[in-house]
Design an enzyme around this catalytic site. Structure first.
Site, short mmCIF file in Angstrom:
data_model
loop_
_atom_site.label_atom_id
_atom_site.label_comp_id
_atom_site.label_asym_id
_atom_site.label_seq_id
_atom_site.Cartn_x
_atom_site.Cartn_y
_atom_site.Cartn_z
N GLY A 288 0.84 -1.20 0.00
CA GLY A 288 0.00 0.00 0.00
C GLY A 288 0.86 1.24 0.00
O GLY A 288 0.79 2.06 -0.91
N THR B 11 2.07 -6.09 6.62
CA THR B 11 2.83 -5.65 7.77
C THR B 11 2.83 -6.65 8.92
O THR B 11 3.68 -6.59 9.80
CB THR B 11 2.22 -4.35 8.31
N ARG C 97 6.26 -0.50 23.29
CA ARG C 97 6.12 -1.95 23.30
C ARG C 97 6.08 -2.48 21.87
O ARG C 97 5.39 -1.93 21.02
CB ARG C 97 4.83 -2.28 24.03
N ILE C 98 6.83 -3.54 21.61
CA ILE C 98 6.83 -4.19 20.30
C ILE C 98 5.98 -5.45 20.41
O ILE C 98 6.24 -6.31 21.25
CB ILE C 98 8.28 -4.54 19.88
N LYS D 155 9.43 -10.23 15.16
CA LYS D 155 9.77 -10.59 13.79
C LYS D 155 9.13 -9.63 12.78
O LYS D 155 9.81 -9.10 11.89
CB LYS D 155 9.27 -12.01 13.53
N GLY E 76 5.40 1.49 11.54
CA GLY E 76 5.28 1.26 10.09
C GLY E 76 6.09 2.21 9.25
O GLY E 76 6.42 1.90 8.10
N GLU E 77 6.41 3.37 9.77
CA GLU E 77 6.99 4.39 8.89
C GLU E 77 8.37 4.86 9.31
O GLU E 77 9.12 5.42 8.51
CB GLU E 77 6.01 5.57 8.79
#
Lengths: 340, 723
Positions: B232, B461, B610-611, B615, B686-687
């Site tokens: 996208g 994603t 927090r992740i 992966k 995401g960016e």
């Protein structure tokens, strides 16, 4: 894509009798081999042949040694040739020019006969809208004054600056290759360096091939010393990109001195471009960095830069220089057949 | 909760690699017709005639739409103006005027793709052409100053006058085209009064509402499906012009219509990242402390629409400064309306900022990492509010250690190796932490099956996986037993996949819904024994709908959630400043003869709260850095200023990195706890990965060659010795 007739004849005689007249500007009929350029251009309706004559049943797909010559069938794929020991070991410049071109998928289907006839990537030719003397004779050249970073600086004319996009031809031209062709009234040999035509006043005429003439193969003489050869391809990214500039070099060396040089440049010219003046200059010279840079300068004598591609002149000079130095530095430990 | 979540494999990984995941073009509809767009071949002017005789003669042609027989469509509301969901303000085929090269001027509908394309190729269009002003520097563009956009703190002129070290430079970034692998395939299928549209979308809810508005029908009658998206990057974020055209044609023809936008057409009919021109001024004292920062941008947009990204809103938050000034102007040119592309404001504006900071470091002979660390702040320099958390310095330390920065020698060319010039460069990455209202539905039954449904999106994603993990963490159900349904406008309104809001917002909403399930089962705080809990609950399943509205959302947020509105909050705007941070170190190698720039090594460290999934997060960072390499060295949409045409409108000549361009690349996930941003503790990831990469590369190119290139992309000719 405009509908067309499809033929798949079973013999060369039938193929050359079947093909619709190809005509200039590629607007007539056409032979179909790998189709990697042809089908692209047909989808863009840049070319709309009334018929395609597929040569897939004609064989012509072998590489054989004939005495001191190598014979390459026209339908040998780029991948097949790149991996063949006669090229990979005997003349790395040929193998490298092949595997540095396109992508594995394309190399698996694209053929040598089609590859040497690869059409230009000039965007004004491909957009099917802009004035383009190659696509529509007499309409003008929008590339001059336009986005021409990828286009030619050697062999251009006021009518066309489209660059020859291929790589293999720039290496093939080093080996006094002969193009074998067939027509309904018989075959002929064409010297490879006479196959392509400079754009001059007729950019729509790209080769000397006649309207019904099929390339069936190539013969070339690969000297033993061609093991010392390389194809240097300069591009913005590491793979899958057309050359900004390239250099094909083979050297016969006596110590540090050049006995005989074969040099061609790519990416920067309208046709496969052998640099004979450079070869003459190098014969008998000790190959220092200064000599290599001077060789590069000679290779681009008379070059004409345009709005966005003038950098190809110094870049091309440096590409030739690097190729010469890289080839000179190749370790030529005797491999059994060599005399050095 | 673990700070770095389990690196769970993508739950949709198998169906993706086996071809079972269905993208928009993969949905079969009964007896379809095929549409093909016709686009303008002039850059400005008007259509004076249409000769459709040859096109109509093509076998199988069923309809040819042009402005002469335009379908009855309502105007689109331009998302960028807050008026709707569309990528631009106009509707296609509204009249004979041509606003830019490659504008949609017609659509052919036929029994096959081939017939439609053939007819489009032979459709005769005559024009009265004018010279376009198609690039940002063209005479004839209109410049619109944006008086309400900009920051002014202290006195920049005085600050610059007093500064011991200053930088005052201009930077340029190039136009870029998304070129997602998946083309913009669009299928419209009416069943009675009800319309189903299959289209790659980052915002199915917005597409549904906008499309209903275009067609003048009840939104309840429109369903938009986009379960998988093949890239996208922002380019599928807002409603495309042609969507309503395809739907109207299908209504006229009483058959489904399927349309493919070609790669070439994708360069003009959809959005792009516009070119910018920026001026940066930085002043610092002898001690290297920045006192003054000014950043102004000019950004290209279309004639009718004012779209801008104003990255100075975020560049001003990076380093200390007492005097700050920013401004933005929009340059209206004869091009299509630009739109989002990964880190829309930060990618261009951080190229300028982080190049300028490197120039400042060079000017004062200070290590560029040291300069940045010295100017780190714990509060927003513009508004004085604290950051929710800020791990920039830690990112520089960890990435620097991994990269081996201690071996850096600052002199230009000092690290050369044989014929290779070597340069090292660094830059800061950031992205504002943003969130949006989000509604989800979560169910759980006595057999231990759970399901989460939300009209949010997975653009590749990892959202499917992360949302399942969010349910797993709350309910304890194994990830394998959690079904995730996304990309359907009939599901509870989720978030637009933009502004890096997805994980923070959706996971917060999922948390709410799960908490309610636990509450109903009387299991909050404890381990859920599903079977036993349902036994005492007296029912075999529970379905909970929950909305999470970020506290900063004003009153209208709730309603707008269901009405195709987007209210993104966070970043620098609230009582805290909320950002994720990162640091990138790159090595470039440049052959001294041919000057090709290659990036053999790149290390980024990122701290983003927090992740959820180690992966998929790493993949996001790596993908961002890869794109950053492309942005720095390869990507440019080449516009011919004479016509406004994009001359490299294919992926042979629009270059992005290939595998051979990416060698050693690593992303370090710096642990960070942030309890203030949102209930999930999640900052968007995401960016951020693309932000700063281009500047780090430009800085490395300078270190290698002594040539400062203040534009993207950096090409061989920019660093080729002229002698």
């Amino acid at each position: 894509m405009i509908p067309f007739t499809y033929n798949a004849p079973g013999s060369i005689d039938e193929a050359v009798a079947t093909v619709d007249p190809m005509g200039p500007a590629g607007q007539g009929g056409a032979f179909l081999a790998g189709g990697t350029t042809m089908l692209d251009l047909m989808k863009l309706t840049v070319v709309s042949p009334p018929s395609l004559t597929d040569i897939q049943k004609l064989g012509l797909d072998e590489i054989v040694q004939e005495g001191d010559q190598v014979h390459l069938g026209a339908r040998v794929t780029m991948a097949q040739a790149a991996e063949h020991p006669l090229l990979r070991d005997g003349a790395p410049v040929l193998s490298e020019a092949l595997w540095k071109a396109a992508s594995p998928q394309l190399r698996n289907v694209a053929t040598l006969g089609g590859n040497v006839l690869q059409r230009t990537r000039c965007p004004y030719f491909r957009d099917n809208v802009s004035p383009c003397n190659k696509r529509e004779p007499g309409s003008g050249c929008a590339a001059i004054g336009g986005i021409n970073r990828l286009l030619a600086v050697l062999g251009t004319s006021e009518n066309c600056i489209a660059s020859y996009a291929g790589d293999f031809a720039n290496a093939l031209i080093l080996f006094d290759a002969v193009v074998e062709t067939e027509r309904p009234d018989g075959g002929r040999d064409i010297a490879f360096d006479a196959l392509h035509l400079l754009p001059q006043d007729h950019p729509e005429r790209e080769t000397v091939l006649e309207d019904d003439e099929l390339i069936t193969g190539f013969r070339l003489t690969v000297p033993e010393w061609a093991r010392r050869s390389r194809y240097i391809k300069v591009r913005d990214r590491e793979s899958y990109a057309f050359a900004l500039t390239s250099a094909a070099v083979a050297l016969d060396m006596d110590g540090d001195t050049v006995r005989e040089a074969r040099v061609a440049v790519g990416g920067a010219a309208t046709v496969p471009w052998r640099a004979e003046a450079v070869e003459d200059f190098l014969a008998g010279q000790a190959l220092t960095e200064e000599v290599a840079m001077e060789a590069g300068r000679i290779a681009f004598e008379g070059a004409q830069g345009y709005e966005h591609n003038a950098f190809k002149i110094p870049l091309g000079q440096r590409t030739v220089a690097k190729a010469l130095l890289d080839v000179a530095a190749i370790d030529q430990t005797p491999t059994g057949g060599g005399s050095e | 909760m673990a700070r770095i979540g389990n690196p769970h494999d993508r739950i949709d990984g198998r169906i993706k690699v086996t071809g079972d995941a269905r993208y928009a073009a993969d949905f079969a509809v009964p007896n379809p017709l095929y549409g093909h767009l016709v686009i303008s071949t002039i850059g400005k002017g008007r259509i004076t005639g249409i000769d459709d005789r040859a096109a109509r003669a093509v076998p199988g042609v069923r309809a040819i739409y042009t402005h002469l027989n335009q379908p009855n469509l309502q105007p689109a509301g331009f998302f960028g103006s807050g008026q709707g969901q569309a990528q631009q303000s106009w509707r296609p085929l509204a009249g004979p005027d041509v606003k830019f090269y490659g504008e949609i001027i017609g659509m052919v509908v036929a029994e096959s793709i081939l017939s439609a394309r053939q007819a489009a190729a032979v459709l005769g269009v005559s024009y009265e052409a004018e010279d376009p002003a198609a690039i940002i520097d063209a005479p004839g563009v209109t410049v619109e100053q944006l008086p309400d956009v900009g920051i002014s703190v202290g006195d920049v002129e005085a600050g610059m006058a007093d500064a011991a070290h200053t930088v005052s430079q201009s930077y340029e970034t190039a136009p870029n085209t998304h070129n997602a692998m998946e083309l913009f395939a669009t299928t419209a299928h009416w069943e009675g009064e009800n319309l189903t549209v299959y289209v790659p979308s980052q915002w199915v809810k917005g597409f549904q509402i906008g499309l209903a508005g275009n067609l003048g029908i009840d939104p309840q009658r429109v369903r938009v499906l986009s379960p998988y998206v093949g890239g996208g990057f922002g380019g599928k974020g807002t409603l495309f012009t042609w969507t309503a055209l395809v739907a109207a044609a299908a209504r006229d023809m009483k058959r489904p219509v399927k349309l493919y936008v070609t790669r070439e057409q994708g360069f003009t009919v959809a959005s792009f990242r516009a070119e910018t021109r920026q001026d940066v001024r930085v002043g610092a004292g002898e001690d290297g402390l920045i006192t003054t920062f000014a950043h102004s941008g000019r950004e290209l947009s279309s004639r009718p629409d004012t779209y801008f990204v104003n990255g100075a809103e975020n560049t001003t938050r990076m380093y200390r400064a007492d005097n700050i000034q920013t401004s933005v102007s929009v340059v209206h040119a004869d091009r299509q309306t630009p739109g989002f592309m990964r880190a829309p404001p930060e990618t261009p504006y951080f190229f300028a900022l982080e190049s300028a900071i490197d120039e400042l470091a060079r000017g004062m002979n200070m290590d560029p990492v040291e300069l940045r660390i010295r100017n780190d702040v714990d509060h927003d320099p513009v508004r004085g509010v604290p950051f929710t958390s800020r791990s920039l310095v830690e990112c520089y330390r960890q990435a620097g250690d991994a990269f081996g920065w201690s071996n850096y020698t600052p002199e230009v060319g000092s690290m050369a190796d044989g014929d290779e010039l070597i340069g090292w460069g660094v830059a800061t990455s950031t992205y504002p932490t943003q969130m949006a209202p989000c509604a989800v539905r979560v169910s759980l039954d006595v057999t231990g099956e759970a399901r989460v449904q939300v009209a949010s999106h997975d653009l590749g994603t990892g959202a499917y996986t992360v949302f399942a993990q969010a349910v797993h963490e709350k309910l304890g159900v194994p990830v394998e037993r959690i079904r995730v349904e996304l990309g359907d406008s009939r599901l509870p309104p989720g978030t637009i996949a933009g502004g890096s809001v997805s994980t923070a917002s959706n996971v917060s909403a999922i948390g709410l819904a799960c908490d309610r399930i636990l509450q109903r089962l009387g299991a909050q705080g404890g381990q859920l024994e599903v079977e036993a809990a349902f036994e005492s609950y007296g029912q075999t399943g529970i379905e909970e709908y929950a909305e999470w509205i970020p506290p900063a959302v004003s009153g209208g947020g709730r309603g707008s959630l269901h009405a195709g509105g987007v209210q993104i909050v966070g970043g620098p705007e609230e009582s805290y400043a909320a950002f994720a941070f990162g640091a990138q170190y790159v090595e470039v190698r440049i052959n001294r003869f041919t000057r090709e720039i290659r990036v053999p090594r790149i290390v980024g460290a990122f701290a983003a709260g927090r992740i959820m999934n180690e992966k998929t997060a790493r993949s996001q960072y790596l993908g961002g850095m890869v794109w950053g390499i492309g942005h720095a060295l390869l990507e440019v949409s080449e516009v011919d200023p004479r016509t406004g045409a994009y001359m490299n409108d294919n992926i042979s000549e629009y270059l992005v990195p290939v595998n051979a361009d990416i060698q050693q690349i690593d992303a370090i996930l710096v642990p960070e706890v942030d309890t203030k941003v949102n209930p999930a503790g999640v900052k968007g990831i995401g960016e951020i990965g693309i932000v700063g990469t281009a500047a780090a590369i430009a800085n490395a190119v300078y270190h290698a060659t002594g040539i400062r290139v203040r534009k993207t992309p950096i090409h061989i000719e920019d660093i080729l010795p002229t002698a």
